[in-house]
Write an enzyme that holds these catalytic residues in place. Structure first.
Site, short mmCIF file in Angstrom:
data_model
loop_
_atom_site.label_atom_id
_atom_site.label_comp_id
_atom_site.label_asym_id
_atom_site.label_seq_id
_atom_site.Cartn_x
_atom_site.Cartn_y
_atom_site.Cartn_z
N CYS A 1 60.08 53.95 42.10
CA CYS A 1 59.51 54.96 41.54
C CYS A 1 58.28 54.61 40.85
O CYS A 1 58.42 53.64 40.32
CB CYS A 1 60.31 56.05 40.60
SG CYS A 1 59.73 57.70 40.02
N ASP B 1 57.35 55.91 38.19
CA ASP B 1 57.60 56.26 36.71
C ASP B 1 57.31 54.69 35.76
O ASP B 1 57.67 53.65 36.12
CB ASP B 1 59.26 56.23 36.60
CG ASP B 1 59.36 57.00 35.18
OD1 ASP B 1 59.37 56.37 34.19
OD2 ASP B 1 59.83 58.25 35.08
N ARG C 1 58.35 53.80 33.44
CA ARG C 1 59.43 53.08 32.56
C ARG C 1 60.21 51.97 33.60
O ARG C 1 60.95 51.26 32.98
CB ARG C 1 60.34 54.22 32.29
CG ARG C 1 59.83 55.19 31.11
CD ARG C 1 60.88 56.34 30.60
NE ARG C 1 60.65 56.99 31.98
CZ ARG C 1 61.60 58.34 32.12
NH1 ARG C 1 62.35 58.40 30.93
NH2 ARG C 1 61.64 58.85 33.41
N HIS D 1 66.18 55.86 39.62
CA HIS D 1 66.33 55.72 38.21
C HIS D 1 66.97 57.03 37.51
O HIS D 1 66.79 58.26 38.17
CB HIS D 1 65.27 55.12 37.30
CG HIS D 1 64.05 56.10 37.56
ND1 HIS D 1 63.78 57.29 36.45
CD2 HIS D 1 63.07 56.13 38.57
CE1 HIS D 1 62.86 57.63 36.65
NE2 HIS D 1 62.51 57.22 37.80
N CYS E 1 64.65 61.01 36.25
CA CYS E 1 63.56 61.20 37.56
C CYS E 1 63.11 62.39 37.59
O CYS E 1 63.66 63.32 37.71
CB CYS E 1 63.98 60.35 38.65
SG CYS E 1 62.64 60.40 39.91
#
Length: 207
Positions: free
Chosen positions: A39, A41, A43, A100, A103
């Protein structure tokens, strides 16, 4: 931006110097062993959570770690072309789909069409995984938002693993035992990673 510029200087002074020979070796070629599909993302940091060096992972990141089913098209297809290059040119021996916790893309899969009016391109992209919501509804044991969240995130990983096998060259190598496909579920707040066990049809903690 000042933080990023300072980071560049620190990288050149510390990290690059510490791996000068590695970067020299990688200067004209790469031979990654794994295609990491994750992803976008902020993080989720692939090399950090796998403790890998530059040159080991060929990385694709997008909203909700999605792999569109294979199709012949003249459109611009970033993820599809990355899978093609990794398997056909770089000859990776593994493909890892990593989802994760918490999400945002997966959460949006459960939102109404109208609530995503302000992000129409994201809404369109998530249509690739429209089957996830139906599968989650069949698996739900109650009305818990927490259960729906983690089910959506995990089922989404499985759908992308299935989509990978619609690529003829992926399936061919997978069937011959020349290519492995893995599904990981990463819990951000604990650092735990769960690997999907095909035989048990369940995610198991990597320990």
């Amino acid at each position: 931006m000042e933080k990023l510029f300072k980071g560049v200087l620190e990288f050149q002074r510390e990290d690059f110097e510490g791996h000068r020979e590695l970067f020299k070796e990688l200067g004209r070629r790469q031979k990654p062993h794994t295609l990491f599909i994750g992803c976008a993302d902020s993080r989720v940091v692939p090399n950090l959570i796998t403790r890998t060096h530059p040159g080991e992972l060929f990385t694709v990141r997008n909203i909700a770690n999605i792999v569109p089913p294979y199709r012949v098209t003249d459109e611009f297809v970033a993820t599809t072309s990355s899978v093609e290059y990794a398997v056909q040119v770089l000859n990776v021996d593994s493909i890892l789909v990593c989802g994760h916790s918490n999400c945002g893309g997966c959460a949006a899969m459960n939102m109404s069409h109208d609530s995503l009016d302000h992000i129409p391109h994201v809404r369109k992209w998530l249509e690739v995984s429209k089957e996830v919501k139906g599968r989650v509804n069949r698996l739900m044991t109650g009305d818990s938002p927490e259960e729906r969240e983690w089910l959506t995130e995990q089922v989404n990983i499985l759908v992308q693993m299935k989509n990978l096998l619609t690529y003829p060259y992926v399936k061919e190598k997978y069937d011959r035992g020349e290519l492995n496909i893995y599904g990981w579920y990463y819990i951000i707040e604990t650092g735990e990673i769960y690997n999907f066990n095909d035989e048990k049809a369940a995610f198991e903690l990597v320990s």
